[in-house]
Motif scaffolding. Structure first.
Motif, PDB file in Angstrom:
ATOM      1  N   GLY A   5      -9.973  -4.868  -0.983  1.00  0.00           N
ATOM      2  CA  GLY A   5     -10.888  -5.766  -1.160  1.00  0.00           C
ATOM      3  C   GLY A   5     -12.079  -5.502  -2.372  1.00  0.00           C
ATOM      4  O   GLY A   5     -12.887  -6.422  -2.986  1.00  0.00           O
ATOM      5  N   SER A   6     -11.985  -4.283  -3.061  1.00  0.00           N
ATOM      6  CA  SER A   6     -12.571  -3.581  -4.074  1.00  0.00           C
ATOM      7  C   SER A   6     -12.038  -4.428  -5.051  1.00  0.00           C
ATOM      8  O   SER A   6     -13.043  -4.786  -6.201  1.00  0.00           O
ATOM      9  N   ILE A   7     -10.986  -5.015  -5.325  1.00  0.00           N
ATOM     10  CA  ILE A   7      -9.726  -5.296  -6.089  1.00  0.00           C
ATOM     11  C   ILE A   7     -10.172  -7.271  -6.430  1.00  0.00           C
ATOM     12  O   ILE A   7     -10.748  -7.957  -7.271  1.00  0.00           O
ATOM     13  N   VAL A   8     -10.450  -7.444  -4.869  1.00  0.00           N
ATOM     14  CA  VAL A   8     -11.201  -8.360  -4.841  1.00  0.00           C
ATOM     15  C   VAL A   8     -12.044  -8.789  -5.484  1.00  0.00           C
ATOM     16  O   VAL A   8     -12.910  -9.818  -6.535  1.00  0.00           O
ATOM     17  N   SER A   9     -13.119  -7.647  -5.299  1.00  0.00           N
ATOM     18  CA  SER A   9     -14.555  -7.424  -5.638  1.00  0.00           C
ATOM     19  C   SER A   9     -14.782  -8.141  -7.553  1.00  0.00           C
ATOM     20  O   SER A   9     -15.519  -8.970  -7.345  1.00  0.00           O
ATOM     21  N   LYS A  84      -1.901   5.169  -2.363  1.00  0.00           N
ATOM     22  CA  LYS A  84      -1.213   5.028  -1.162  1.00  0.00           C
ATOM     23  C   LYS A  84      -1.885   4.252  -0.036  1.00  0.00           C
ATOM     24  O   LYS A  84      -1.955   3.814   0.952  1.00  0.00           O
ATOM     25  N   GLN A  85      -3.462   4.745  -0.077  1.00  0.00           N
ATOM     26  CA  GLN A  85      -4.509   3.817   0.665  1.00  0.00           C
ATOM     27  C   GLN A  85      -3.758   2.570   0.681  1.00  0.00           C
ATOM     28  O   GLN A  85      -3.744   1.377   1.450  1.00  0.00           O
ATOM     29  N   LEU A  86      -3.725   1.666  -0.335  1.00  0.00           N
ATOM     30  CA  LEU A  86      -3.386   0.286  -1.073  1.00  0.00           C
ATOM     31  C   LEU A  86      -2.029   0.303  -0.257  1.00  0.00           C
ATOM     32  O   LEU A  86      -1.985  -1.138   0.404  1.00  0.00           O
ATOM     33  N   ALA A  87      -1.368   0.715  -0.597  1.00  0.00           N
ATOM     34  CA  ALA A  87       0.179   1.121   0.284  1.00  0.00           C
ATOM     35  C   ALA A  87      -0.109   0.807   1.611  1.00  0.00           C
ATOM     36  O   ALA A  87       0.753  -0.323   2.256  1.00  0.00           O
ATOM     37  N   GLN A  88      -1.216   0.995   2.281  1.00  0.00           N
ATOM     38  CA  GLN A  88      -1.262   1.055   3.507  1.00  0.00           C
ATOM     39  C   GLN A  88      -1.233   0.281   4.160  1.00  0.00           C
ATOM     40  O   GLN A  88      -1.328  -0.996   5.226  1.00  0.00           O
ATOM     41  N   GLU A  89      -2.677  -0.294   3.252  1.00  0.00           N
ATOM     42  CA  GLU A  89      -3.390  -1.726   3.658  1.00  0.00           C
ATOM     43  C   GLU A  89      -2.631  -2.843   2.881  1.00  0.00           C
ATOM     44  O   GLU A  89      -2.862  -3.795   4.353  1.00  0.00           O
TER      45      GLU A  89
END
Length: 128
Positions: A5-9, A84-89
């Motif tokens: 979501g941060s990447i999209v924003s 790691k968080q992004l990978a899990q998402e």
């Protein structure tokens, strides 16, 4: 907010000055505007939007191939913890060790998800 979501924003948030936001489109004001509203203006061309951000930087980033450089360009945390968080998402099932395999997968998935969200992403970026 999620990392994705941060990447999209970070990418589409810059278009809000043009009258749209990352997750919405402008309501049509006339019949002629209805066809334009079908695709949110903010998602018109992911590559061009990121390239515009890159042009304004002093440092050269390899954002077309590197998830770390893409995140740095977008002024987001690119640490192993964040990746790691992004990978899990995004549903990565491999080892969360920051390997080249994980990073390449992340970059492909981010570009694919941007396209699925309505962004125009060239095949070269989805399969880099």
């Amino acid at each position: 907010m999620s990392i994705f979501g941060s990447i999209v924003s970070a990418i589409f948030g810059h278009a809000s000055a043009a009258g749209t936001t990352a997750g919405s489109s402008v309501a049509p004001t006339s019949p002629a505007a209805s066809s334009a509203a079908a695709t949110p203006m903010a998602r018109a061309d992911v590559e061009a939007m990121i390239a515009k951000l890159a042009d304004g930087q002093d440092e050269d980033y390899n954002w077309k191939q590197s998830i770390v450089d893409l995140m740095k360009l977008l002024k987001l945390d690119s640490s192993l913890t964040a990746r790691k968080q992004l990978a899990q998402e995004l549903g990565y099932t491999g080892a969360l060790d920051g390997s080249a395999e994980m990073n390449v997968w992340l970059h492909k998935q981010v570009m694919t998800k941007l396209a699925e969200s309505g962004g125009k992403v060239p095949e070269s970026l989805k399969h880099a």
